[in-house]
Scaffold this active site. Structure first.
Site, PDB file in Angstrom:
ATOM      1  CE  LYS A  33      -1.074  -0.112   4.982  1.00 49.79           C
ATOM      2  NZ  LYS A  33      -0.209   0.927   5.523  1.00 49.79           N
ATOM      3  CD  GLU A  34       2.585   3.603   4.059  1.00 46.45           C
ATOM      4  OE1 GLU A  34       3.722   4.054   4.270  1.00 46.45           O
ATOM      5  OE2 GLU A  34       1.759   3.409   4.962  1.00 46.45           O
ATOM      6  N   GLY A  37      10.022  -2.198   0.712  1.00 45.65           N
ATOM      7  CA  GLY A  37      11.060  -2.021   1.738  1.00 45.65           C
ATOM      8  C   GLY A  37      10.459  -1.873   3.117  1.00 45.65           C
ATOM      9  N   GLY A 183      13.369   1.219  25.393  1.00 44.84           N
ATOM     10  CA  GLY A 183      13.787  -0.004  24.705  1.00 44.84           C
ATOM     11  C   GLY A 183      14.777   0.339  23.598  1.00 44.84           C
ATOM     12  CB  VAL A 184      15.988  -1.664  20.691  1.00 44.32           C
ATOM     13  CG1 VAL A 184      16.943  -1.439  19.535  1.00 44.32           C
ATOM     14  CG2 VAL A 184      16.405  -2.888  21.491  1.00 44.32           C
ATOM     15  CG  HIS A 440      47.206  -9.521  15.691  1.00 46.66           C
ATOM     16  ND1 HIS A 440      46.602  -9.131  16.871  1.00 46.66           N
ATOM     17  CD2 HIS A 440      48.336  -8.780  15.559  1.00 46.66           C
ATOM     18  CE1 HIS A 440      47.370  -8.199  17.441  1.00 46.66           C
ATOM     19  NE2 HIS A 440      48.417  -7.973  16.669  1.00 46.66           N
TER      20      HIS A 440
HETATM   21  P1  FAD Z   1       7.298  -3.936   7.736  1.00 49.57           P
HETATM   22  O1  FAD Z   1       8.711  -3.668   7.496  1.00 49.57           O
HETATM   23  O2  FAD Z   1       6.557  -3.213   8.756  1.00 49.57           O
HETATM   24  O3  FAD Z   1       6.568  -3.949   6.350  1.00 49.57           O
HETATM   25  C1  FAD Z   1       5.201  -4.177   6.230  1.00 49.57           C
HETATM   26  C2  FAD Z   1       4.761  -3.616   4.895  1.00 49.57           C
HETATM   27  O4  FAD Z   1       3.407  -3.996   4.675  1.00 49.57           O
HETATM   28  C3  FAD Z   1       4.765  -2.088   4.833  1.00 49.57           C
HETATM   29  O5  FAD Z   1       5.427  -1.677   3.665  1.00 49.57           O
HETATM   30  C4  FAD Z   1       3.295  -1.689   4.800  1.00 49.57           C
HETATM   31  O6  FAD Z   1       3.053  -0.533   4.030  1.00 49.57           O
HETATM   32  C5  FAD Z   1       2.685  -2.912   4.139  1.00 49.57           C
HETATM   33  N1  FAD Z   1       1.271  -3.140   4.478  1.00 49.57           N
HETATM   34  C6  FAD Z   1       0.707  -3.156   5.714  1.00 49.57           C
HETATM   35  N2  FAD Z   1      -0.608  -3.482   5.604  1.00 49.57           N
HETATM   36  C7  FAD Z   1      -0.846  -3.666   4.283  1.00 49.57           C
HETATM   37  C8  FAD Z   1      -1.993  -4.033   3.542  1.00 49.57           C
HETATM   38  N3  FAD Z   1      -3.166  -4.303   4.124  1.00 49.57           N
HETATM   39  N4  FAD Z   1      -1.891  -4.120   2.197  1.00 49.57           N
HETATM   40  C9  FAD Z   1      -0.708  -3.864   1.561  1.00 49.57           C
HETATM   41  N5  FAD Z   1       0.412  -3.522   2.214  1.00 49.57           N
HETATM   42  C10 FAD Z   1       0.343  -3.440   3.572  1.00 49.57           C
HETATM   43  N6  FAD Z   1      15.092  -4.228  12.975  1.00 49.57           N
HETATM   44  C11 FAD Z   1      16.343  -4.719  12.850  1.00 49.57           C
HETATM   45  O7  FAD Z   1      16.503  -5.927  12.663  1.00 49.57           O
HETATM   46  N7  FAD Z   1      17.436  -3.888  12.924  1.00 49.57           N
HETATM   47  C12 FAD Z   1      17.311  -2.555  13.132  1.00 49.57           C
HETATM   48  O8  FAD Z   1      18.314  -1.845  13.200  1.00 49.57           O
HETATM   49  C13 FAD Z   1      16.006  -2.023  13.274  1.00 49.57           C
HETATM   50  N8  FAD Z   1      15.827  -0.693  13.480  1.00 49.57           N
HETATM   51  C14 FAD Z   1      14.566  -0.201  13.581  1.00 49.57           C
HETATM   52  C15 FAD Z   1      14.401   1.167  13.809  1.00 49.57           C
HETATM   53  C16 FAD Z   1      13.131   1.699  13.924  1.00 49.57           C
HETATM   54  C17 FAD Z   1      12.951   3.165  14.175  1.00 49.57           C
HETATM   55  C18 FAD Z   1      11.991   0.847  13.786  1.00 49.57           C
HETATM   56  C19 FAD Z   1      10.594   1.394  13.877  1.00 49.57           C
HETATM   57  C20 FAD Z   1      12.141  -0.508  13.569  1.00 49.57           C
HETATM   58  C21 FAD Z   1      13.426  -1.044  13.473  1.00 49.57           C
HETATM   59  N9  FAD Z   1      13.630  -2.407  13.274  1.00 49.57           N
HETATM   60  C22 FAD Z   1      14.898  -2.907  13.176  1.00 49.57           C
HETATM   61  C23 FAD Z   1      12.491  -3.349  13.178  1.00 49.57           C
HETATM   62  C24 FAD Z   1      12.203  -3.671  11.700  1.00 49.57           C
HETATM   63  O9  FAD Z   1      11.984  -2.474  11.003  1.00 49.57           O
HETATM   64  C25 FAD Z   1      10.983  -4.567  11.599  1.00 49.57           C
HETATM   65  O10 FAD Z   1      11.151  -5.696  12.427  1.00 49.57           O
HETATM   66  C26 FAD Z   1      10.793  -5.033  10.167  1.00 49.57           C
HETATM   67  O11 FAD Z   1      10.623  -3.940   9.302  1.00 49.57           O
HETATM   68  C27 FAD Z   1       9.571  -5.955  10.072  1.00 49.57           C
HETATM   69  O12 FAD Z   1       9.442  -6.368   8.751  1.00 49.57           O
HETATM   70  P2  FAD Z   1       8.035  -6.816   8.162  1.00 49.57           P
HETATM   71  O13 FAD Z   1       8.314  -7.249   6.766  1.00 49.57           O
HETATM   72  O14 FAD Z   1       7.380  -7.749   9.082  1.00 49.57           O
HETATM   73  O15 FAD Z   1       7.113  -5.528   8.190  1.00 49.57           O
END
Ligand code: FAD
Length: 467
Positions: A33-34, A37, A183-184, A440
């Site tokens: 939807k957006e 990545g 947290g992190v 080393h």
């Molecule tokens: P997301 O990355 O959340 O992607 C989900 C996607 O689904 C999005 O693009 C969204 O638009 C789309 N979507 C949602 N609903 C719908 C729908 N109904 N229809 C179509 N599309 C939809 N993790 C690490 O391992 N290392 C890090 O350094 C780290 N840093 C982070 C820093 C921040 C500030 C944040 C917020 C998170 C961080 N994370 C990090 C966590 C990591 O970003 C997430 O664990 C990871 O992105 C999860 O991946 P995902 O594919 O489950 O979901």
């Protein structure tokens, strides 16, 4: 046409599933939807690590005299820094688009939900401003991720009360910021923004920041943060908050009142499991998380779920691995998700990384363990780099000498942890690791010597030990 796999959500979970599916010969559709990545590339891991790297450059410049270099007064343009950060995101997004093109993965722009599932062919509904369409596929993978959570009395408004998306698109730095949640994510933003001159207050309802880190690491990071002027309050939840004309005022349970130009909510993540028609599709839930088995299958035939939305470990690399497991199973392979050796990194200064269990967990489970420690101060490369602040702690089993946990605080901890994760996954013993020659001078020798220290045999550790 009927696709082999249709994925809802293009974050690290969804896009890894899409590519692995295509590599295994599947015709893949992905509904997003957006932006491809997801949170990781657009509003999470990547932009924060770019700003973290910028904050590390500022630190290096401020400490340049440790190398006999006079760096002079350092200044920076925050807007330009954010522009550079956007360029990094755009560069990686471009790479992802190209990968999708190469693998002939079809992208459907819109909001996906499950229209039909449980039979031989499922149907995903895609709603976009131009109308609704349907994608048919033999397998569906839900990878919709998560968003920043908020709680009353402080709701994200994008102006004064920010979420991770808002703080990563600020036009200018606030003078002061209250970060709610230690947290992190909260600690990473505190580290970056304090380095850029923002007056940061970090509040955490539990009794320590970084609650999942080893207690000594959590304590040391708190100390380092406080030395840099970050105000930290733990053990006191918010009881009241008000968005005023000039900022945000927050009252804590212990009576403390705080005021800052803006607040950042970093209390956790809200799972994107709503609006997907899951109940109608008969998909079992565990609260707001989608329930899955080790193959990442949901309770509905042919429907998988991966990433943050399954509520296991909210990490990009976990989402990616779960995506690979789900896509492989969808294509007839037999894969199980293994969470036993998942590394995690925390990008603060000094950096933190860990894999496996900590001492508290081992004590609670009555596991007999040995501890090996090695300080960065005694590692040649760390001293040469002038990065002496840190240590490695290794926990091994008294019973079979295998790795139970590794905890690192210090420069490049996030890269060093890979060796420990591999050792743990492969069931290596102390002997396996100490028999492995490490280059080393490298920081990896600190890891080697921590391992050797579990048997009192670290060469460069002070304190004579004769067995
Ligand atoms: P997301 O990355 O959340 O992607 C989900 C996607 O689904 C999005 O693009 C969204 O638009 C789309 N979507 C949602 N609903 C719908 C729908 N109904 N229809 C179509 N599309 C939809 N993790 C690490 O391992 N290392 C890090 O350094 C780290 N840093 C982070 C820093 C921040 C500030 C944040 C917020 C998170 C961080 N994370 C990090 C966590 C990591 O970003 C997430 O664990 C990871 O992105 C999860 O991946 P995902 O594919 O489950 O979901």
């Amino acid at each position: 046409m009927i696709y082999d796999i249709c994925i809802i959500g293009g974050g690290p979970g969804g896009y890894s599933a899409a590519i692995r599916g295509a590599q295994l010969g599947a015709k893949v559709a992905l509904v997003e939807k957006e932006s491809l990545g997801g949170t990781c590339l657009n509003h999470g891991c990547v932009p924060t690590k770019n700003l973290y790297s910028a904050s590390e450059v500022l630190r290096s410049l401020s400490e340049a005299d440790r190398f006999g270099i006079k760096a002079g007064a350092v200044s920076f343009d925050f807007a330009e820094m954010m522009q550079k950060k956007n360029e990094v995101v755009a560069h990686l997004a471009g790479g992802l688009q190209k990968l999708f093109k190469d693998y002939k993965i079809d992208i459907f722009k819109g909001k996906g939900s499950i229209e039909e599932s449980g039979g031989d062919v499922g149907k995903v509904r895609v709603d976009s401003p131009s109308g609704s369409s349907f994608v048919e596929a033999e397998n569906i993978i839900i990878a919709t991720g998560s968003e920043a959570a908020d709680i009353p009395p402080l709701r994200i408004d994008g102006m004064k009360a920010l979420g991770n998306r808002d703080v990563l698109s600020l036009g200018e730095l606030p003078d002061s910021l209250i970060i709610v949640g230690g947290g992190v994510i909260g600690c990473e933003f505190a580290n970056i923004l304090a380095r850029m001159g923002v007056k940061v207050s970090l509040i955490e309802a539990l009794d320590k920041i970084l609650p999942h880190a080893e207690r000594e690491i959590s304590r040391l990071i708190r100390k380092r943060f406080e030395e840099r002027g970050i105000k930290i309050i733990t053990g006191s939840p918010i009881v009241d908050a008000e968005l005023k004309g000039s900022g945000v005022s927050i009252k804590l349970a212990d009576g403390t009142e705080l005021f800052a130009e803006k607040a950042l909510m970093a209390i956790g993540r809200r799972l994107n499991s709503f609006g997907l028609n899951l109940e109608e599709a008969g998909i079992e839930m565990d609260g707001t998380a989608i329930k899955v088995n080790g193959k990442m299958e949901t309770s509905s035939k042919g429907v998988y779920a991966i990433g943050d939305v399954v509520g296991k470990m909210p990490l990009a690399h976990v989402a990616a691995r779960e995506g690979i497991v789900a896509a492989s199973n969808a294509m007839g392979k037999e894969e199980q998700m293994d969470y036993s050796a998942v590394p995690m990194a925390i990008y603060v200064h000094p950096e933190v990384a860990s894999v496996g269990r900590g001492e508290e967990a081992l004590k609670a489970a009555s596991v007999d363990y040995r501890v090996g420690r090695f300080p960065y101060l005694a590692n040649g490369k760390a001293v040469a780099m002038r990065e002496e602040d840190g240590f490695v702690k290794v926990l091994t089993s008294v019973v079979d000498d295998k790795v139970l946990g590794v905890h690192i605080m210090g420069a490049h901890a996030s890269d060093l942890i890979a060796e420990a994760a591999l050792a743990m996954k492969m069931g290596c013993t102390t002997r396996d690791i100490s028999d492995t020659v490490h280059a080393h001078p490298t920081l990896s020798e600190a890891l080697l010597e921590a391992w050797e220290d579990t048997e009192g045999m670290a060469i460069h550790k002070m304190g004579k030990r004769i067995i």
